[in-house]
Design an enzyme around this catalytic site. Structure first.
Site, PDB file in Angstrom:
ATOM      1  N   SER A  22      50.332  49.209  32.963  1.00 19.79           N
ATOM      2  CA  SER A  22      50.637  47.963  32.261  1.00 19.79           C
ATOM      3  C   SER A  22      49.594  47.638  31.194  1.00 19.79           C
ATOM      4  O   SER A  22      49.946  47.176  30.097  1.00 19.79           O
ATOM      5  CB  SER A  22      50.765  46.811  33.260  1.00 19.79           C
ATOM      6  OG  SER A  22      49.590  46.671  34.028  1.00 19.79           O
ATOM      7  N   LYS A 118      38.371  48.769  34.035  1.00 19.28           N
ATOM      8  CA  LYS A 118      37.452  47.836  34.683  1.00 19.28           C
ATOM      9  C   LYS A 118      37.155  48.336  36.096  1.00 19.28           C
ATOM     10  O   LYS A 118      37.493  47.695  37.090  1.00 19.28           O
ATOM     11  CB  LYS A 118      38.039  46.430  34.662  1.00 19.28           C
ATOM     12  CG  LYS A 118      38.247  45.931  33.236  1.00 19.28           C
ATOM     13  CD  LYS A 118      38.810  44.540  33.162  1.00 19.28           C
ATOM     14  CE  LYS A 118      38.940  44.100  31.702  1.00 19.28           C
ATOM     15  NZ  LYS A 118      39.430  42.721  31.565  1.00 19.28           N
ATOM     16  N   ALA A 152      47.827  41.825  31.097  1.00 17.50           N
ATOM     17  CA  ALA A 152      48.851  42.568  30.363  1.00 17.50           C
ATOM     18  C   ALA A 152      50.165  41.798  30.307  1.00 17.50           C
ATOM     19  O   ALA A 152      50.866  41.817  29.291  1.00 17.50           O
ATOM     20  CB  ALA A 152      49.070  43.930  31.025  1.00 17.50           C
ATOM     21  N   LYS A 203      33.864  41.479  38.833  1.00 20.91           N
ATOM     22  CA  LYS A 203      34.839  40.379  38.911  1.00 20.91           C
ATOM     23  C   LYS A 203      36.099  40.800  39.651  1.00 20.91           C
ATOM     24  O   LYS A 203      36.763  39.969  40.282  1.00 20.91           O
ATOM     25  CB  LYS A 203      35.155  39.835  37.520  1.00 20.91           C
ATOM     26  CG  LYS A 203      35.732  40.840  36.522  1.00 20.91           C
ATOM     27  CD  LYS A 203      37.239  40.840  36.495  1.00 20.91           C
ATOM     28  CE  LYS A 203      37.793  41.848  35.504  1.00 20.91           C
ATOM     29  NZ  LYS A 203      39.264  41.911  35.527  1.00 20.91           N
ATOM     30  N   SER A 267      46.855  38.746  38.828  1.00 18.44           N
ATOM     31  CA  SER A 267      45.708  39.547  39.236  1.00 18.44           C
ATOM     32  C   SER A 267      46.063  40.450  40.409  1.00 18.44           C
ATOM     33  O   SER A 267      46.285  39.983  41.525  1.00 18.44           O
ATOM     34  CB  SER A 267      44.538  38.635  39.617  1.00 18.44           C
ATOM     35  OG  SER A 267      43.496  39.390  40.214  1.00 18.44           O
TER      36      SER A 267
END
Length: 341
Positions: A22, A118, A152, A203, A267
């Site tokens: 995505s 990430k 996204a 995070k 998320s």
């Protein structure tokens, strides 16, 4: 200085995007707003064939149309990398070594490498840019990373979003920020490559912690305390591992990215954590999500890295204990509560 011929000034920038998820799809949508030609590598040939025929990704962000004049899908990575100026890495960190195993330094020579990942390389416990420098000899001044806050799904809906492009070479950061800026995206350059990357990795782990506590029935009040403590953990870690007196952790590339990942319905790391908190096993959660939650791999890497520095990171420790030491989530969060202020 030699004058650039007029017919060459407006040539499109040649970019390779590696990854079929995505976020890769969203990046391609953003880049397509500008004067570019994109070579898009996807692992599954069936996806490549589908995109060539229907001009959208069959698996992710399926409603986002792709511009066939600017985007061409490839199944062979060598072909996608040929003749490009930028290479955007958007493969989950855990799968990067396998995806690039048939490549050598020549494939990346002279190219600007931008990590949209990430996460960290498992076993190596390395940031993606560090790994690219070590394995493929990419110099630091040709490396960059993309940070949020930016999901996204909202890019696909063209909702106003902001990105941070980090590179020790500010000209590289600025040039790529220009390519990622359009009517619904504002991209800003900064020089703190490793701070941005580490913050983006951590995070995701914090988002998992938020999901776990939500799954256990904790409310917004507790989550707010945990997120504020998490920002302190990030600061303690970065101040030891990559100190930078000019770093502003309150800016959107750091705090903003943490907040959107910790709170958003989009998320995947929060979703994964929520499932763990509700009683799913790690394997069951991974199967049901059918998407990679980078925080699962990242927490082990950060835990290993922190053995060298011994920074106080109780939230990270709690998530690691739950996911890798089979600690009971309710008991582990009960212990974590004593460390939060």
């Amino acid at each position: 200085m030699t004058e650039i011929p007029a017919f060459k000034k407006n040539l499109p920038t040649q970019i390779a995007v590696l990854g079929g998820g995505s976020w890769a799809t969203a990046i391609i949508k953003i880049l397509s707003e500008n004067n570019v030609k994109i070579k898009w590598w996807l692992r599954r040939k069936s996806d490549v064939d589908f995109i060539k025929k229907y001009n959208h990704n069959p698996s992710y962000l399926t409603d986002a149309p792709l511009n066939p004049r600017k985007v061409r899908a490839y199944h062979k990575m060598h072909d996608a990398l040929n003749g490009v100026e930028y290479v955007i890495l958007a493969v989950p960190a855990a799968f990067i070594p396998d995806a690039l195993k048939n490549l050598n330094r020549n494939h990346f020579a002279g190219k600007k490498i931008v990590s949209a990942i990430k996460g960290m390389i498992p076993e190596e416990n390395m940031l993606v840019t560090d790994w690219m420098e070590k394995v493929f000899g990419v110099p630091q001044n040709m490396l960059a990373a993309i940070a949020g806050p930016c999901h996204a799904e909202e890019v696909a809906l063209e909702k106003q979003s902001y990105l941070t492009i980090a590179s020790p070479n500010l000209q590289v950061a600025q040039d790529y920020a220009n390519l990622m800026s359009c009517r619904y995206i504002q991209a800003n350059p900064i020089g703190d490559l490793y701070g941005v990357e580490y913050c983006a990795v951590i995070k995701n782990i914090i988002a998992m912690a938020c999901g776990i506590t939500h799954g256990l029935g904790y409310g917004d009040n507790f989550q707010a305390v945990m997120v504020s403590n998490a920002m302190q953990e990030i600061k303690r870690f970065l101040d030891i591992v990559y100190p930078d007196p000019y770093r502003d952790l309150h800016s959107s590339g750091y705090l903003g990215d943490l907040l959107v990942t910790a709170y958003s319905q989009f998320s995947r790391n929060r979703t994964f954590g929520n499932m763990i908190g509700r009683g799913y096993s790690v394997k069951s959660a991974q199967i049901e999500m059918n998407m990679v939650a980078e925080g699962y791999y990242a927490v082990k890497s950060i835990h290993q890295v922190n053995k060298q520095y011994d920074v106080s990171m109780p939230i990270i420790d709690a998530v690691y204990n739950i996911l890798y030491e089979k600690a009971i989530p309710a008991n582990e969060i009960m212990t974590l509560r004593t460390f939060l202020k």
